[in-house]
Design an enzyme around this catalytic site. Structure first.
Site, PDB file in Angstrom:
ATOM      1  N   GLU A 173       0.816  -1.234   0.000  1.00  0.00           N
ATOM      2  CA  GLU A 173       0.000   0.000   0.000  1.00  0.00           C
ATOM      3  C   GLU A 173       0.839   1.270   0.000  1.00  0.00           C
ATOM      4  O   GLU A 173       0.608   2.187   0.790  1.00  0.00           O
ATOM      5  CB  GLU A 173      -0.982  -0.024   1.183  1.00  0.00           C
ATOM      6  CG  GLU A 173      -1.907  -1.235   1.120  1.00  0.00           C
ATOM      7  CD  GLU A 173      -2.932  -1.291   2.246  1.00  0.00           C
ATOM      8  OE1 GLU A 173      -2.818  -0.512   3.207  1.00  0.00           O
ATOM      9  OE2 GLU A 173      -3.840  -2.136   2.162  1.00  0.00           O
ATOM     10  N   ASN A 214       2.433  -4.836  -3.320  1.00  0.00           N
ATOM     11  CA  ASN A 214       1.026  -5.208  -3.165  1.00  0.00           C
ATOM     12  C   ASN A 214       0.206  -3.950  -2.881  1.00  0.00           C
ATOM     13  O   ASN A 214       0.654  -3.070  -2.131  1.00  0.00           O
ATOM     14  CB  ASN A 214       0.958  -6.171  -1.958  1.00  0.00           C
ATOM     15  CG  ASN A 214      -0.347  -6.907  -1.815  1.00  0.00           C
ATOM     16  OD1 ASN A 214      -0.835  -7.505  -2.770  1.00  0.00           O
ATOM     17  ND2 ASN A 214      -0.919  -6.892  -0.611  1.00  0.00           N
ATOM     18  N   HIS A 250      -9.961  -6.142  -2.843  1.00  0.00           N
ATOM     19  CA  HIS A 250     -11.045  -5.874  -1.879  1.00  0.00           C
ATOM     20  C   HIS A 250     -12.130  -5.093  -2.617  1.00  0.00           C
ATOM     21  O   HIS A 250     -11.993  -3.886  -2.829  1.00  0.00           O
ATOM     22  CB  HIS A 250     -10.527  -5.066  -0.685  1.00  0.00           C
ATOM     23  CG  HIS A 250      -9.550  -5.810   0.159  1.00  0.00           C
ATOM     24  ND1 HIS A 250      -9.906  -6.924   0.893  1.00  0.00           N
ATOM     25  CD2 HIS A 250      -8.228  -5.621   0.380  1.00  0.00           C
ATOM     26  CE1 HIS A 250      -8.843  -7.372   1.541  1.00  0.00           C
ATOM     27  NE2 HIS A 250      -7.808  -6.610   1.248  1.00  0.00           N
ATOM     28  N   GLU A 279      -5.820 -10.703  -1.977  1.00  0.00           N
ATOM     29  CA  GLU A 279      -6.682 -10.513  -0.794  1.00  0.00           C
ATOM     30  C   GLU A 279      -8.152 -10.388  -1.190  1.00  0.00           C
ATOM     31  O   GLU A 279      -8.871  -9.518  -0.682  1.00  0.00           O
ATOM     32  CB  GLU A 279      -6.255  -9.245  -0.022  1.00  0.00           C
ATOM     33  CG  GLU A 279      -4.797  -9.213   0.372  1.00  0.00           C
ATOM     34  CD  GLU A 279      -4.411  -7.984   1.205  1.00  0.00           C
ATOM     35  OE1 GLU A 279      -5.292  -7.306   1.746  1.00  0.00           O
ATOM     36  OE2 GLU A 279      -3.196  -7.725   1.309  1.00  0.00           O
ATOM     37  N   ASP A 281     -11.907 -10.218  -1.463  1.00  0.00           N
ATOM     38  CA  ASP A 281     -13.203 -10.344  -0.792  1.00  0.00           C
ATOM     39  C   ASP A 281     -14.134  -9.300  -1.397  1.00  0.00           C
ATOM     40  O   ASP A 281     -13.678  -8.332  -2.006  1.00  0.00           O
ATOM     41  CB  ASP A 281     -13.142 -10.302   0.737  1.00  0.00           C
ATOM     42  CG  ASP A 281     -12.571  -9.030   1.345  1.00  0.00           C
ATOM     43  OD1 ASP A 281     -12.389  -8.028   0.612  1.00  0.00           O
ATOM     44  OD2 ASP A 281     -12.323  -9.027   2.566  1.00  0.00           O
TER      45      ASP A 281
END
Ligand code: XIL
Length: 365
Positions: A173, A214, A250, A279, A281
């Site tokens: 990030e 990432n 996400h 990741e 979701d």
């Protein structure tokens, strides 16, 4: 106890339920040929096995407290996935809560779990602005001191896990959504070169681990993913040892999932980099209805297909598999139900969609 028992039954039966729901032709019937492996087990094979046939790993983030306390959770984590990511226990605040005193045990437990279940491990994460120990954020360090602290952290952590980590999220990030670098303690005190340094230090400590940068909101082509592309292009030109780009994934059913994920990932592929969805979701504003569930399934499917369509996309990792332990309700007010299994480990449309996509991609990559 009753809940656990029911969960165990449904968890173990997840693939069977999916089979009942799965109205797709299997690899065998689609091609008219018997499956090379013999009997067609498309409906019952684990996600990891289906992923193997499609040429990717299917991973999950693992919550170590749940793994220790919840047998159905453990069964599902062990049985359905071919890689794992520690949700929290490799982060700096977990591994070095007190300066100079390391707490490796929970992360070591995950590495042992993965080994026992023939899974690879994504290390997460070495350099981030969040979940830092208090001694670090409140210490008034000079730039030189902070650089030494970061160097030592990366060296010690990567060395500790040397040989056990498949892919490291070295830097997490680092960007703002507008494509500028995030104003973190690292950027403020060390300048933008902290990113290249972090990759060099990680590579020195474990030359065989694949090293990733990432981030979130970089699924499609946009200002942030383009800035990241520019950065990795420069890093490559400088021979900085960076291997891959992790797209967190996400998503939220309130916003359309980007439909140019493969186009975006191909830009990194063309540079000779690996990519991964790290990741995934898809959160839903509560209460959930069937339309939202379908939108969720489509969003998961869009993410997965972006990976499957990209030659060197190595894995698709979900950020947990059951809503029971999801980070979403605690962070996104009024939203939830973000995972592929519900709180009773029953498969949602999203789980079925993932199986279907993997089955259709078998032997096509
Ligand atoms: C989250 C975990 O899921 C939570 O349990 C924790 O409280 C905060 O961090 N991007 C990342 C992950 O890279 O490390 C974050 O994980 C979710 C967002």
């Amino acid at each position: 106890m009753i809940k656990k028992h029911r969960a165990l039954c449904t968890g173990v039966a997840a693939a069977a339920v999916a089979a009942a729901l799965l109205a797709v032709p299997s690899a065998a019937t689609a091609s008219g040929q018997p499956h090379p492996g013999g009997a067609d087990d498309t409906a019952t094979a684990s996600l990891g096995r289906l992923g193997e046939r499609a040429g990717i790993r299917i991973g999950t983030a693992v919550d170590m407290a749940a793994l220790a306390a919840d047998t159905p959770y453990r069964t599902e984590a062990a049985g359905d996935f071919s890689s794992v990511t520690p949700e929290n226990v490799m982060k700096w605040e977990s591994v070095e809560p007190t300066r100079g005193t390391y707490a490796w045990a929970p992360a070591d437990d995950l590495v042992a779990f993965a080994r026992a279940n023939h899974q690879l491990v994504r290390g997460h994460t070495l350099v981030w602005h969040s979940q830092l120990p208090g001694w670090l954020t409140s210490g008034d360090f000079t730039a030189d001191q902070l650089r030494d602290i970061l160097h030592r952290h990366i060296t010690d952590e990567v060395t500790h896990f040397k040989g056990s980590i498949w892919q490291w999220d070295v830097v997490n990030e680092a960007f703002n959504d507008d494509g500028t670098l995030r104003n973190t303690i690292w950027l403020q005190k060390l300048g933008p070169d902290y990113i290249a340094d972090a990759f060099r230090w990680a590579h020195q400590a474990d030359p065989k681990a694949k090293l990733y940068i990432n981030d979130y909101n970089i699924e499609g082509v946009n200002a942030k993913s383009t800035a990241l592309l520019d950065l990795v292009t420069r890093l490559r030109a400088q021979h900085v040892p960076i291997d891959g780009v992790g797209v967190q994934g996400h998503l939220d059913t309130q916003y359309p999932a980007p439909h140019d994920i493969a186009d975006n990932l191909r830009r990194f592929d063309d540079l000779g980099l690996e990519t991964a969805v790290t990741e995934a979701d898809v959160r839903i504003p509560l209460p959930v209805d069937n339309t939202e569930r379908e939108a969720q399934a489509e969003a998961y499917s869009t993410l997965l297909q972006g990976c499957l369509l990209t030659a060197h996309c190595t894995d698709f990792t979900v950020w947990g598999f059951t809503d029971t332990y999801s980070w979403v309700p605690g962070v996104f007010g009024g939203e939830g139900s973000a995972n592929i299994l519900d709180t009773d480990y029953r498969p949602k449309a999203a789980y079925t969609a993932i199986r279907q996509d993997l089955a259709l991609a078998a032997h096509r990559r």
